[in-house]
Scaffold this motif. Sequence first.
Motif, mmCIF file in Angstrom:
data_model
loop_
_atom_site.group_PDB
_atom_site.id
_atom_site.type_symbol
_atom_site.label_atom_id
_atom_site.label_comp_id
_atom_site.label_asym_id
_atom_site.label_seq_id
_atom_site.Cartn_x
_atom_site.Cartn_y
_atom_site.Cartn_z
ATOM 1 N N ARG A 11 0.841 -1.210 0.000
ATOM 2 C CA ARG A 11 0.000 0.000 0.000
ATOM 3 C C ARG A 11 0.876 1.259 0.000
ATOM 4 O O ARG A 11 0.590 2.216 -0.711
ATOM 5 C CB ARG A 11 -0.945 -0.026 1.203
ATOM 6 N N THR A 12 1.926 1.264 0.756
ATOM 7 C CA THR A 12 2.820 2.425 0.795
ATOM 8 C C THR A 12 3.453 2.668 -0.568
ATOM 9 O O THR A 12 3.529 3.809 -1.029
ATOM 10 C CB THR A 12 3.910 2.225 1.866
ATOM 11 N N ASP A 15 0.782 4.070 -2.909
ATOM 12 C CA ASP A 15 0.549 5.486 -2.590
ATOM 13 C C ASP A 15 1.683 6.350 -3.138
ATOM 14 O O ASP A 15 1.431 7.401 -3.735
ATOM 15 C CB ASP A 15 0.448 5.692 -1.081
ATOM 16 N N ARG A 19 1.050 9.403 -5.826
ATOM 17 C CA ARG A 19 1.098 10.774 -5.318
ATOM 18 C C ARG A 19 1.609 11.800 -6.327
ATOM 19 O O ARG A 19 1.049 12.895 -6.427
ATOM 20 C CB ARG A 19 1.913 10.828 -4.021
ATOM 21 N N GLN A 25 -5.228 12.752 -1.187
ATOM 22 C CA GLN A 25 -5.238 11.439 -0.539
ATOM 23 C C GLN A 25 -6.484 10.626 -0.883
ATOM 24 O O GLN A 25 -6.393 9.419 -1.072
ATOM 25 C CB GLN A 25 -5.098 11.576 0.977
ATOM 26 N N ILE A 28 -5.884 9.019 -4.222
ATOM 27 C CA ILE A 28 -4.889 7.960 -4.069
ATOM 28 C C ILE A 28 -5.522 6.728 -3.426
ATOM 29 O O ILE A 28 -5.357 5.603 -3.913
ATOM 30 C CB ILE A 28 -3.689 8.470 -3.243
ATOM 31 N N ASP A 29 -6.290 6.940 -2.355
ATOM 32 C CA ASP A 29 -6.921 5.828 -1.648
ATOM 33 C C ASP A 29 -7.879 5.056 -2.545
ATOM 34 O O ASP A 29 -7.877 3.817 -2.547
ATOM 35 C CB ASP A 29 -7.681 6.327 -0.416
#
Length: 165
Positions: A11-12, A15, A19, A25, A28-29
């Motif tokens: 997930r990181t 993201d 970005r 956010q 992105i989510d």
Amino acid sequence: MHLEQFNAASRTEADDALRPCLDIQRWIDEIADARPFSDLESLLEAGRRAADPFTPAEIDAALAHHPRIGERAQGDSTEARLSHSEQAGLGEADAAVAEALAEGNRTYDEKFGQVFLIRAAGRSREEILAALNSRLGNTPEEEQAVIGQQLREIAVLRLEGLIGK
């Protein structure tokens, strides 16, 4: 990053990949949560859906990351490099066009209190100047809708460029 890598990324990592396309956010989510994607077009469609509509606060946050047309983004982040590349594609402007863009940016900022945002990719400086002059006639409400559309176009183009097939 290839689509398969994006689908398998933590997930990181997902993201971080998203970005630079659009630093909102929620956007992105929504995209990261929708993985895996079967193909690039389904990813791009998810990017379009997540970007429609943007809230006024999201637009303000996104505008904070965009330089004025004709000015270089600061730093060497991926987002700054993308902006440099997009504006480099505009080619060299003659002095009159460069001055008209600078003046138009100032007028736009005075009227709307924010940076003029347009998808630069695929447009000439003269086309951007014409759009700037046209948009100066918009109401703030009309301009917010145009900015939202431009942010969607920028985000999807960047997403397409960053996530290969």
